[in-house]
Design an enzyme around this catalytic site. Structure first.
Site, PDB file in Angstrom:
ATOM      1  N   GLU A   1      79.010  75.835  42.267  1.00  0.00           N
ATOM      2  CA  GLU A   1      77.786  75.044  42.145  1.00  0.00           C
ATOM      3  C   GLU A   1      76.682  75.907  41.566  1.00  0.00           C
ATOM      4  OE1 GLU A   1      77.315  72.002  45.629  1.00  0.00           O
ATOM      5  OE2 GLU A   1      77.753  73.942  46.529  1.00  0.00           O
TER       6      GLU A   1
ATOM      7  N   LEU B   1      79.165  70.780  47.672  1.00  0.00           N
ATOM      8  CA  LEU B   1      78.600  69.591  48.302  1.00  0.00           C
ATOM      9  C   LEU B   1      78.908  68.373  47.443  1.00  0.00           C
ATOM     10  CD1 LEU B   1      76.716  68.526  50.604  1.00  0.00           C
ATOM     11  CD2 LEU B   1      74.880  68.621  48.904  1.00  0.00           C
TER      12      LEU B   1
ATOM     13  N   TYR C   1      70.544  67.722  56.936  1.00  0.00           N
ATOM     14  CA  TYR C   1      69.382  67.193  56.236  1.00  0.00           C
ATOM     15  C   TYR C   1      69.835  66.369  55.042  1.00  0.00           C
ATOM     16  CZ  TYR C   1      69.791  70.388  52.241  1.00  0.00           C
ATOM     17  OH  TYR C   1      70.231  71.042  51.116  1.00  0.00           O
TER      18      TYR C   1
ATOM     19  N   LYS D   1      76.142  69.257  54.603  1.00  0.00           N
ATOM     20  CA  LYS D   1      74.748  69.472  54.198  1.00  0.00           C
ATOM     21  C   LYS D   1      73.965  70.017  55.389  1.00  0.00           C
ATOM     22  CE  LYS D   1      71.395  67.322  51.063  1.00  0.00           C
ATOM     23  NZ  LYS D   1      71.592  68.302  49.985  1.00  0.00           N
TER      24      LYS D   1
END
Length: 280
Positions: A179, A203, A31, A147
């Protein structure tokens, strides 16, 4: 409400997804989420490049070209008459029955694209006042650079933070920050700006990419390296970044204020410069 379904913009009620779609059963898909400013997609090229890289890594052949996807998303924005908003779209590998863990070939399945766009305004209060966060063990898988639709680890991390009265989770793996629950995380220590280097544990953020360029152009010392939790007491500023929120300060961690609970100078500078870049 109009949505994108493969190469058509249709009413949401028209969309039918098979119960054996691999996105539904395995989280087998990808996505992207990106902002719309002034009726135009922001940094579409960079988002598509990441989508293509991730597709290659999971051996998924995208059923559209870059120009085809852009054209169809632009049709969706026009159909919903969105000036400022957020686009979410995902690609599932498709359906092959009966259910089987084996990854089917492109000849066996047809990937399914769905997407929607909603109005969304800059979260000014969040950007001005900041959010609270707590430390949460990073228990996600080892391909965080993809992702993927498989976001349960992120969801559980955020829920743990919310259950304990915080706004977000700062994820920690082997004693180092990775993160936040849905964002890249940044620290200012002794005047230098730190964020985790790209790799399989984080990411590669699109907003992160632009902020690195802005920070260096402003003469800031930038260090792409993991920050150990042991340095938390030395952190002068902390913020998170993603395509939807842009730049949001973290004003306390585990109940302890960062910069006296206020947005820091470097964070404010990057907020302003990022918005200036958007408005070019």
């Amino acid at each position: 409400m109009h949505v994108l379904w493969n190469d058509q913009v249709v009413e949401r009620s028209e969309v039918k997804i098979d119960i054996e779609d691999r996105g539904y059963q395995f989280g087998d898909g990808l996505y992207e989420a990106l902002r719309v400013y002034g009726g135009k997609m922001f940094m579409f090229d960079e988002h598509f490049a990441r989508l293509k890289r991730c597709a290659d890594e999971i051996r998924l052949k995208l059923p559209f070209t870059k120009s085809e996807l852009k054209h169809n998303l632009e049709k969706l924005i026009a159909a919903e008459n969105i000036d400022g908003g957020e686009i979410y779209f995902q690609v599932s590998r498709g359906t092959l029955a009966p259910r089987n863990h084996r990854i089917p070939s492109f000849e066996e399945v047809k990937p399914v694209l769905t997407g929607n766009v909603i109005p969304y305004e800059r979260p000014v209060d969040k950007q001005k006042n900041g959010e609270t966060a707590c430390l949460v063990e990073d228990k996600r898988w080892l391909h965080c650079n993809i992702k993927s639709l498989s976001l349960l680890g992120n969801v559980l991390s955020l829920d743990e933070a919310l259950q304990n009265g915080y706004d977000d989770a700062l994820l920690v793996r082997d004693g180092y920050f990775t993160e936040a629950s849905a964002s890249n995380v940044w620290f200012v220590i002794d005047g230098s700006l730190y964020t985790h280097q790209d790799g399989n544990l984080v990411l590669p953020g699109i907003t992160k990419l632009r902020l690195l360029e802005i920070a260096r152009s402003e003469g800031l010392t930038v260090k792409e390296e993991a920050v150990p939790v042991s340095k938390l007491e030395k952190v002068d500023e902390c913020f998170v970044s993603n395509s939807i929120w842009e730049v949001v300060p973290i004003v306390s961690v585990d109940g302890k204020p960062i910069n006296n609970g206020k947005i820091g100078k470097i964070t404010a500078l990057l907020q302003d410069k990022y918005i200036e870049w958007i408005n070019k």
